[in-house]
Scaffold this motif. Structure first.
Motif, PDB file in Angstrom:
ATOM      1  N   SER A  13      16.861  31.418   5.509  1.00  0.00           N
ATOM      2  CA  SER A  13      18.238  31.880   5.348  1.00  0.00           C
ATOM      3  C   SER A  13      19.217  30.971   6.077  1.00  0.00           C
ATOM      4  O   SER A  13      20.247  30.568   5.524  1.00  0.00           O
ATOM      5  N   ILE A  14      18.898  30.629   7.295  1.00  0.00           N
ATOM      6  CA  ILE A  14      19.784  29.766   8.083  1.00  0.00           C
ATOM      7  C   ILE A  14      19.845  28.357   7.486  1.00  0.00           C
ATOM      8  O   ILE A  14      20.931  27.785   7.344  1.00  0.00           O
ATOM      9  N   SER A  17      21.990  28.389   4.379  1.00  0.00           N
ATOM     10  CA  SER A  17      23.418  28.489   4.703  1.00  0.00           C
ATOM     11  C   SER A  17      23.971  27.169   5.209  1.00  0.00           C
ATOM     12  O   SER A  17      25.068  26.746   4.817  1.00  0.00           O
ATOM     13  N   ILE A  32      30.578  32.342   7.022  1.00  0.00           N
ATOM     14  CA  ILE A  32      29.863  32.833   8.203  1.00  0.00           C
ATOM     15  C   ILE A  32      29.424  34.279   7.989  1.00  0.00           C
ATOM     16  O   ILE A  32      28.292  34.649   8.311  1.00  0.00           O
ATOM     17  N   ILE A  33      30.303  35.085   7.412  1.00  0.00           N
ATOM     18  CA  ILE A  33      29.961  36.480   7.136  1.00  0.00           C
ATOM     19  C   ILE A  33      28.823  36.554   6.127  1.00  0.00           C
ATOM     20  O   ILE A  33      27.863  37.306   6.306  1.00  0.00           O
ATOM     21  N   THR A  36      25.603  35.566   7.761  1.00  0.00           N
ATOM     22  CA  THR A  36      25.139  36.623   8.668  1.00  0.00           C
ATOM     23  C   THR A  36      24.489  37.758   7.884  1.00  0.00           C
ATOM     24  O   THR A  36      23.414  38.245   8.255  1.00  0.00           O
ATOM     25  N   ILE A  37      25.109  38.166   6.807  1.00  0.00           N
ATOM     26  CA  ILE A  37      24.548  39.243   5.977  1.00  0.00           C
ATOM     27  C   ILE A  37      23.207  38.814   5.399  1.00  0.00           C
ATOM     28  O   ILE A  37      22.234  39.584   5.424  1.00  0.00           O
ATOM     29  N   THR A  39      21.129  36.637   6.599  1.00  0.00           N
ATOM     30  CA  THR A  39      20.157  36.558   7.690  1.00  0.00           C
ATOM     31  C   THR A  39      19.671  37.938   8.106  1.00  0.00           C
ATOM     32  O   THR A  39      18.481  38.137   8.363  1.00  0.00           O
ATOM     33  N   VAL A  40      20.574  38.909   8.141  1.00  0.00           N
ATOM     34  CA  VAL A  40      20.180  40.281   8.484  1.00  0.00           C
ATOM     35  C   VAL A  40      19.242  40.836   7.414  1.00  0.00           C
ATOM     36  O   VAL A  40      18.231  41.479   7.725  1.00  0.00           O
ATOM     37  N   TRP A  43      15.911  39.206   7.883  1.00  0.00           N
ATOM     38  CA  TRP A  43      15.226  39.791   9.040  1.00  0.00           C
ATOM     39  C   TRP A  43      14.593  41.130   8.656  1.00  0.00           C
ATOM     40  O   TRP A  43      13.425  41.383   8.978  1.00  0.00           O
TER      41      TRP A  43
END
Length: 62
Positions: A13-14, A17, A32-33, A36-37, A39-40, A43
């Motif tokens: 994911s990172i 991005s 960035i948002i 982050t979504i 990546t969450v 996870w």
């Protein structure tokens, strides 16, 4: 419990991005948002997969 899937999915994911930002050559706050979504979610999916693997192995041992 091993966290292999979590680490792999979060890393993907990172990297995805960062790759998008490099290709677009811009990085806005909304990116960035989104990162982050993503990546969450990665996870959470990795956590569920690792938990599934753990309990499958545990059940197999019985």
């Amino acid at each position: 419990m091993k966290k292999t899937a979590q680490i792999v999915l979060i890393s993907i994911s990172i990297l995805f991005s960062v790759g998008q930002a490099v290709i677009k050559q811009t990085f806005h706050f909304s990116d960035i948002i989104d990162a982050t979504i993503a990546t969450v979610i990665a996870w959470f999916v990795g956590w569920q997969y690792d938990k599934l693997q753990y309990f499958a192995k545990k059940k197999k041992r019985k």
